[in-house]
Design a protein around this motif. Structure first.
Motif, short mmCIF file in Angstrom:
data_model
loop_
_atom_site.label_atom_id
_atom_site.label_comp_id
_atom_site.label_asym_id
_atom_site.label_seq_id
_atom_site.Cartn_x
_atom_site.Cartn_y
_atom_site.Cartn_z
N SER A 24 45.93 35.58 -12.45
CA SER A 24 45.05 35.60 -13.53
C SER A 24 45.33 34.40 -14.48
O SER A 24 46.44 33.86 -14.65
N ALA A 55 44.27 36.77 -6.71
CA ALA A 55 44.27 35.56 -7.21
C ALA A 55 44.97 35.74 -8.38
O ALA A 55 44.92 36.75 -9.24
N LEU A 67 40.45 40.43 -10.25
CA LEU A 67 40.16 39.31 -9.55
C LEU A 67 40.55 39.46 -8.00
O LEU A 67 41.46 40.31 -7.68
N THR A 81 40.00 32.58 -13.40
CA THR A 81 40.93 31.98 -12.72
C THR A 81 41.91 30.85 -13.54
O THR A 81 41.30 30.78 -14.78
N THR A 82 42.67 30.70 -12.92
CA THR A 82 43.60 29.47 -13.74
C THR A 82 42.56 28.10 -13.98
O THR A 82 42.64 27.50 -15.16
#
Length: 357
Positions: free
Chosen positions: A270, A268, A264, A236-237
């Protein structure tokens, strides 16, 4: 210009199966090579003939010094020489010999792999982005082992997000390491391929090589370490920001991922995609991009990746035509507008065995 080179002992091993290496040099260096009874005649522009002559001289020197080529290394080096005017066969071979990778010597199989290895040597954080089979993970592990054996770092840390590829495996029993082992299997495979299993196991026992699930890395500062984040497209970020800020003194980080295989949930975004966008102008970072031409697995893998890319282009063109109010465009119409794919040369059988995973 024409140049005749005397055939020396064992020089015929340079030619390759059915003279495939000579054809490679002809195409890459824009020369014509003709085999005579006691010599090799090279014809072309003076500069191109000089480069081809240098290949023969370098090969003769390497043979006399006892250098041996394994697993298609010679063909891989010749492709680099043909595509990079600054590369020499002798320079590539000796650079590979200077790096210690445990029980085997590993050579970059193409120009992008060579740039990737050099970027890891020169910069402290490298992003390797590209499709499966291009050697991103394998070369990162090789460079980590090289740094560890040369005592440039004290430990190797392997991290990977625990995201399944389109499946839900449910609860996994066992200790923390046993839970994350299935996700880190490609990293284990690379380690055991390059080093004796007993030595790898001993490094694990002493925490010289450490498994660190990315979810548990918050708050750590990683000094004197070589850190590899694999499958980074599934971070995730928040995880990516957390990881890239863990780097301590005298450490290196390599982040690898394939942005075409994001698993994801809930669509969501990447963390790898965002990092590439945000960090592209940060000094001291390197970004290395691979494509299907760098694939070193079975030759079918190149064609499969290319087919998926062409399908993606067709779908994007069809959506674009529909959004522009041109009515519903057929797949055939979109395909007609798509650029024709470049023809990829077939991979010789000798090159099909992967030396990277």
């Amino acid at each position: 210009m024409k140049k005749n080179i005397e055939i020396t002992s064992n020089i015929e091993t340079l030619f390759g199966t059915r003279d495939e290496n000579l054809r490679l040099l002809e195409d890459g260096l824009n020369v014509s090579i003709d085999l005579k009874s006691d010599s090799v005649e090279i014809e072309g522009a003076a500069r191109d003939v000089a480069r081809a002559e240098q290949v023969f001289a370098d090969y003769d020197h390497l043979q006399r010094s006892g250098f041996t080529f394994n697993n298609g290394d010679l063909g891989a080096m010749l492709r680099i020489v043909a595509s990079d005017a600054n590369a020499t066969l002798r320079g590539l071979a000796e650079a590979g010999r200077q790096r210690s990778f445990g029980k085997r010597m590993i050579q970059p199989k193409g120009l992008n792999q060579r740039r990737y290895v050099e970027a890891i040597e020169k910069t402290d954080m490298v992003f390797g982005v590209g499709p499966a089979g291009t050697g991103k993970t394998y070369l990162a592990v090789a460079m980590a082992l090289s740094a560890l054996l040369a005592k440039r770092v004290n430990r190797i840390i392997l991290a990977r997000p625990a995201v399944e590829a389109g499946e839900r495996l449910g609860f996994l029993p066992g200790t923390l390491q046993e839970k994350v082992d299935p996700y880190l299997r490609p990293l284990y495979d690379a380690l055991y391929d390059m080093m004796e299993p007993e030595k790898v196991d001993r490094y694990f026992e002493k925490n010289v090589i450490e498994i660190a699930p990315i979810a548990f890395m918050r708050g750590r500062t990683l000094n004197d370490s070589f850190v590899i984040l694999d499958e980074a497209q599934n971070t995730t970020t928040e995880q990516m920001k957390m990881f890239v800020t863990r780097l301590g003194f005298n450490s290196k980080a390599v982040i690898t991922g394939d942005i075409t295989q994001i698993d994801l949930p809930n669509h969501a975004r990447s963390g790898l995609l965002q990092a590439v966008d945000i960090l592209k102008n940060v000094e001291g970072l390197s970004f290395c991009w691979f494509d299907e031409g760098d694939v070193v697995r079975h030759h079918l893998v190149q064609r499969i990746i290319r087919a998926y890319e062409e399908n993606k282009v067709r779908q994007e063109l069809q959506m674009s035509l529909e959004l522009n109010g041109n009515g519903k465009a057929s797949v055939e119409e979109a395909a007609a507008l798509a650029p024709a794919p470049a023809t990829q040369p077939a991979v010789p059988a000798a090159e099909q065995r992967p030396s990277e995973s």
